[in-house]
Motif scaffolding. Structure first.
Motif, PDB file in Angstrom:
ATOM      1  N   ARG A  33     -42.391 -10.919  12.546  1.00 59.80           N
ATOM      2  CA  ARG A  33     -42.773 -10.593  11.178  1.00 59.80           C
ATOM      3  C   ARG A  33     -41.542 -10.554  10.278  1.00 59.80           C
ATOM      4  N   TRP A  34     -40.433 -10.089  10.839  1.00 56.60           N
ATOM      5  CA  TRP A  34     -39.219  -9.961  10.043  1.00 56.60           C
ATOM      6  C   TRP A  34     -38.745 -11.301   9.525  1.00 56.60           C
ATOM      7  N   ILE A  35     -38.794 -12.347  10.369  1.00 60.04           N
ATOM      8  CA  ILE A  35     -38.251 -13.637   9.958  1.00 60.04           C
ATOM      9  C   ILE A  35     -39.005 -14.192   8.759  1.00 60.04           C
ATOM     10  N   TRP A  36     -40.282 -13.816   8.643  1.00 64.09           N
ATOM     11  CA  TRP A  36     -41.069 -14.311   7.520  1.00 64.09           C
ATOM     12  C   TRP A  36     -40.742 -13.589   6.216  1.00 64.09           C
ATOM     13  N   THR A  37     -39.891 -12.570   6.297  1.00 67.89           N
ATOM     14  CA  THR A  37     -39.429 -11.921   5.062  1.00 67.89           C
ATOM     15  C   THR A  37     -38.269 -12.692   4.449  1.00 67.89           C
ATOM     16  N   ARG A  38     -37.730 -13.670   5.176  1.00 65.77           N
ATOM     17  CA  ARG A  38     -36.637 -14.494   4.652  1.00 65.77           C
ATOM     18  C   ARG A  38     -37.193 -15.522   3.658  1.00 65.77           C
ATOM     19  N   THR A  39     -36.376 -15.908   2.713  1.00 66.24           N
ATOM     20  CA  THR A  39     -36.769 -16.914   1.725  1.00 66.24           C
ATOM     21  C   THR A  39     -36.472 -18.308   2.259  1.00 66.24           C
TER      22      THR A  39
ATOM     23  N   ASN B  74     -30.585 -10.787  20.295  1.00 64.96           N
ATOM     24  CA  ASN B  74     -31.789 -11.411  19.731  1.00 64.96           C
ATOM     25  C   ASN B  74     -31.496 -12.452  18.654  1.00 64.96           C
ATOM     26  N   ALA B  75     -30.272 -12.951  18.618  1.00 63.90           N
ATOM     27  CA  ALA B  75     -29.917 -13.926  17.578  1.00 63.90           C
ATOM     28  C   ALA B  75     -30.505 -15.304  17.853  1.00 63.90           C
ATOM     29  N   PHE B  76     -30.442 -15.739  19.114  1.00 69.07           N
ATOM     30  CA  PHE B  76     -30.906 -17.078  19.451  1.00 69.07           C
ATOM     31  C   PHE B  76     -31.818 -17.031  20.677  1.00 69.07           C
ATOM     32  N   THR B  77     -32.974 -17.655  20.551  1.00 70.94           N
ATOM     33  CA  THR B  77     -33.952 -17.669  21.640  1.00 70.94           C
ATOM     34  C   THR B  77     -33.380 -18.310  22.893  1.00 70.94           C
ATOM     35  N   CYS B  78     -32.546 -19.346  22.719  1.00 68.96           N
ATOM     36  CA  CYS B  78     -32.035 -20.061  23.892  1.00 68.96           C
ATOM     37  C   CYS B  78     -31.164 -19.168  24.764  1.00 68.96           C
TER      38      CYS B  78
ATOM     39  N   MET C 173     -17.145 -16.938  17.504  1.00 68.02           N
ATOM     40  CA  MET C 173     -18.241 -17.777  17.959  1.00 68.02           C
ATOM     41  C   MET C 173     -19.033 -17.061  19.048  1.00 68.02           C
ATOM     42  N   HIS C 174     -18.317 -16.438  19.976  1.00 70.71           N
ATOM     43  CA  HIS C 174     -18.977 -15.716  21.060  1.00 70.71           C
ATOM     44  C   HIS C 174     -19.837 -14.588  20.488  1.00 70.71           C
ATOM     45  N   GLY C 175     -19.293 -13.868  19.518  1.00 73.83           N
ATOM     46  CA  GLY C 175     -20.032 -12.765  18.924  1.00 73.83           C
ATOM     47  C   GLY C 175     -21.297 -13.226  18.224  1.00 73.83           C
ATOM     48  N   VAL C 176     -21.214 -14.347  17.489  1.00 74.86           N
ATOM     49  CA  VAL C 176     -22.374 -14.878  16.783  1.00 74.86           C
ATOM     50  C   VAL C 176     -23.435 -15.362  17.762  1.00 74.86           C
ATOM     51  N   VAL C 177     -23.009 -16.131  18.744  1.00 74.81           N
ATOM     52  CA  VAL C 177     -23.961 -16.725  19.689  1.00 74.81           C
ATOM     53  C   VAL C 177     -24.658 -15.656  20.524  1.00 74.81           C
ATOM     54  N   PHE C 178     -23.891 -14.654  20.957  1.00 78.10           N
ATOM     55  CA  PHE C 178     -24.460 -13.657  21.855  1.00 78.10           C
ATOM     56  C   PHE C 178     -24.872 -12.362  21.144  1.00 78.10           C
TER      57      PHE C 178
END
Length: 265
Positions: free
Chosen positions: A247-253, A200-204, A192-197
């Protein structure tokens, strides 16, 4: 291509007490007569509670109050019945306060407490009851095994609150589900720590809102996701299409939209 980590079962450490975060019963034992010039905000601030709590205690649908009106002030503490093996130090850790806070609130002069004693404890969103645990099953297409700790639940609720506290409830559950989907996916960290931190994964996390104190709704949304609810059906990403600049996020479906967020892979 399904890259999810496949294990066997899911077990989560959850609470099932009357108050989700209090380990006891909230009390309301004070009344206040509204004076000219008072507002819900000023009254709530003076009593160290939230406007939402004040409105809920008085079944108010608007912020309008009148001079002379009597309001019920919810006590800013919960009660907890001491069980064998508990200490003031352990309770302070659980409720996010200090030993001195507990002693002052209960008029204690020593650190000794006995099983069966009912204590007043500062109301806190990180408090939980360790009396019960419940099994949960994943709904994400495959089974997995994970025991969620209180710390992981706290972290997930902090992400939900920091990222989506203005969203509808189902949207908050969806954000929590994305975090857990990443936890299962081989393309992301295994903790969980690895995913959250993750960088640039989460703006918060980047802007500091992750460190705000989650409210009850954020904890409930996190809990529901931990129990297997996933409104996104396995999505790994979400973003606000109005404000997103990457721009990258808009490459996601895009797979679905819930509230102000779209969810995709």
């Amino acid at each position: 291509m399904n890259r999810r980590k496949t294990l066997t079962v899911v077990t989560a450490f959850f609470l099932s007490c009357s108050l989700m975060f209090g380990g006891g019963t909230a009390l309301a034992d004070t009344t206040y007569r509204v004076k000219a010039g008072d507002s819900l905000y000023s009254i709530a601030s003076n009593h160290k509670i939230t406007v939402e709590a004040l409105k809920q205690a008085n079944s108010l649908r608007s912020n309008t109050i009148l001079a002379g009106q009597t309001l019920q002030i919810p006590a800013n503490y919960v009660t907890h019945r001491v069980t064998s093996g508990e200490s003031l130090y352990k309770l302070a850790q659980r409720y996010g306060c200090t030993v001195s806070d507990i002693k002052m609130l209960n008029g204690l002069t020593s650190n000794t407490i006995q099983a069966g004693t009912v204590l007043k404890l500062p109301a806190g969103t990180t408090a939980y009851s360790s009396r019960t645990s419940a099994a949960a099953t994943s709904s994400r297409g495959g089974t997995y095994q994970r025991t969620y700790t209180q710390e992981e639940w706290d972290m997930l609720a902090q992400v939900v609150y920091g990222e989506a506290r203005g969203e509808i409830y189902n949207g908050q559950v969806a954000v929590a589900a994305v975090v857990l989907n990443r936890l299962e996916d081989n393309g992301f960290p295994d903790t969980m720590h690895g995913v959250v931190f993750q960088k640039n994964a989460f703006t918060c996390v980047s802007d500091g809102q992750y460190y705000l104190t989650p409210d009850r709704t954020a904890y409930e949304a996190a809990l529901e996701a931990m129990q297997g609810t996933d409104p996104t059906n396995g999505c790994l990403y979400y973003w606000n299409p109005v404000t997103a600049t990457s721009r990258w996020i808009w490459t996601r479906t895009i797979e679905t939209q819930i509230g102000n967020h779209v969810f995709g892979n």
